[in-house]
Design a protein around this motif. Structure first.
Motif, PDB file in Angstrom:
ATOM      1  N   PRO A  35       0.816  -1.212   0.000  1.00  0.00           N
ATOM      2  CA  PRO A  35       0.000   0.000   0.000  1.00  0.00           C
ATOM      3  C   PRO A  35       0.853   1.268   0.000  1.00  0.00           C
ATOM      4  CG  PRO A  35      -0.654  -1.518   1.764  1.00  0.00           C
ATOM      5  CD  PRO A  35       0.684  -1.952   1.276  1.00  0.00           C
ATOM      6  N   ILE A  36       0.474   2.212  -0.848  1.00  0.00           N
ATOM      7  CA  ILE A  36       1.099   3.534  -0.876  1.00  0.00           C
ATOM      8  C   ILE A  36      -0.011   4.530  -0.566  1.00  0.00           C
ATOM      9  CG2 ILE A  36       2.316   5.249  -2.309  1.00  0.00           C
ATOM     10  CD1 ILE A  36       4.035   2.767  -1.793  1.00  0.00           C
ATOM     11  N   ASN A  37       0.023   5.092   0.643  1.00  0.00           N
ATOM     12  CA  ASN A  37      -1.050   5.991   1.056  1.00  0.00           C
ATOM     13  C   ASN A  37      -0.806   7.387   0.472  1.00  0.00           C
ATOM     14  OD1 ASN A  37      -2.766   7.787   2.578  1.00  0.00           O
ATOM     15  ND2 ASN A  37      -3.068   6.091   4.015  1.00  0.00           N
ATOM     16  N   LEU A  38      -1.724   7.825  -0.399  1.00  0.00           N
ATOM     17  CA  LEU A  38      -1.545   9.094  -1.113  1.00  0.00           C
ATOM     18  C   LEU A  38      -1.816  10.322  -0.238  1.00  0.00           C
ATOM     19  CD1 LEU A  38      -3.189   8.225  -4.576  1.00  0.00           C
ATOM     20  CD2 LEU A  38      -0.884   7.724  -3.755  1.00  0.00           C
ATOM     21  N   ILE A  39      -2.365  10.087   0.968  1.00  0.00           N
ATOM     22  CA  ILE A  39      -2.727  11.188   1.868  1.00  0.00           C
ATOM     23  C   ILE A  39      -1.774  11.270   3.066  1.00  0.00           C
ATOM     24  CG2 ILE A  39      -4.639  12.224   3.191  1.00  0.00           C
ATOM     25  CD1 ILE A  39      -5.462  11.756   0.293  1.00  0.00           C
ATOM     26  N   GLN A  42       1.985  13.228   4.234  1.00  0.00           N
ATOM     27  CA  GLN A  42       1.993  14.189   3.110  1.00  0.00           C
ATOM     28  C   GLN A  42       2.113  13.486   1.756  1.00  0.00           C
ATOM     29  OE1 GLN A  42       5.185  16.478   4.870  1.00  0.00           O
ATOM     30  NE2 GLN A  42       3.801  18.203   5.204  1.00  0.00           N
ATOM     31  N   GLY A  43       1.736  12.228   1.711  1.00  0.00           N
ATOM     32  CA  GLY A  43       1.763  11.459   0.458  1.00  0.00           C
ATOM     33  C   GLY A  43       2.966  10.560   0.375  1.00  0.00           C
ATOM     34  N   GLN A  44       2.757   9.252   0.630  1.00  0.00           N
ATOM     35  CA  GLN A  44       3.884   8.304   0.618  1.00  0.00           C
ATOM     36  C   GLN A  44       4.470   8.119  -0.786  1.00  0.00           C
ATOM     37  OE1 GLN A  44       2.098   4.848   2.485  1.00  0.00           O
ATOM     38  NE2 GLN A  44       2.327   5.698   4.551  1.00  0.00           N
ATOM     39  N   GLN A  45       3.702   8.536  -1.824  1.00  0.00           N
ATOM     40  CA  GLN A  45       4.207   8.439  -3.207  1.00  0.00           C
ATOM     41  C   GLN A  45       5.378   9.383  -3.458  1.00  0.00           C
ATOM     42  OE1 GLN A  45       1.468   9.878  -2.164  1.00  0.00           O
ATOM     43  NE2 GLN A  45       0.610  11.386  -3.566  1.00  0.00           N
TER      44      GLN A  45
END
Length: 216
Positions: A35-39, A42-45
């Protein structure tokens, strides 16, 4: 993690990730989810580690067969070419062109305009109005296209890449409270597709990173 098992970097709510999850389910490909949490954070991406995998800092990203692929349609086409059953692109060149046309209409003409990065730019108070406007514009065109291409699904009576793009985009429309009454063809196809197992197991409410309150 098991050696050789594909790894999908995904966010439960990402419609682009959902497209790929449907393809993996339809083709019965077992995979691990990272999982990459976009929120969060400040955004794990935006982490250096993820940027090394995907310079665009977006999900989905798939590690498979020794390569790393980003962009959902590129991933689906790769899966189609290496694992052709069941077929997601029709053999007939005209139908295949229609599938790609519908997929691109959604993936290039609708989804990016209401994506998180754009919504941040338009400002909190304008986000809902903006998203509704761009989805309505896109769905007006899509409804017209589907009237001439659809059978049971987007193109004829077989599930295709176009359907993998449609369902997540309708979910986006619902999240932004878009009135779907003017789009009977879109609504009918979406309802039919959501009854299929591959669309259910890949659903945002059933992912490893789905928050408890959104699980179903």
């Amino acid at each position: 993690m098991q050696a050789g098992k594909p790894i999908l970097y995904s966010y439960f709510r990402s419609s682009c990730s959902w497209r790929v999850r449907i393809a993996l389910a339809l083709k019965s490909i077992d995979y691990e989810t990272v999982p990459i949490n976009l929120i969060k954070d400040q955004g794990q991406q935006f982490s250096q580690e993820f940027q090394a995998l995907n310079p665009m800092k977006q999900v989905p990203t798939l590690k498979i067969d020794g390569i790393t692929i980003s962009q959902s349609l590129a991933i689906i086409e790769f899966l189609e070419e290496t694992r052709p059953t069941p077929r997601l692109l029709p053999q007939d060149p005209k139908k295949r062109a229609q599938v790609r046309m519908i997929s691109d209409t959604i993936a290039s003409g609708i989804q990016p305009l209401q994506n998180l990065s754009i919504l941040k730019q338009v400002g909190q108070e304008n986000q809902l109005t903006w998203a509704q406007k761009v989805i309505h514009t896109g769905f007006n065109a899509l409804e017209q296209i589907l009237r001439s291409t659809a059978g049971k699904y987007c193109v004829g009576d077989e599930v295709s890449m176009a359907d993998l793009c449609l369902v997540p985009q309708v979910a986006n429309a619902e999240r932004f409270k878009v009135d779907l009454t003017p789009y009977p063809t879109i609504s009918r196809i979406n309802k039919t597709l959501l009854a299929l197992e591959a669309f259910q197991v890949s659903h945002p409410c059933r992912q490893p990173d789905t928050p408890p309150e959104l699980r179903a």
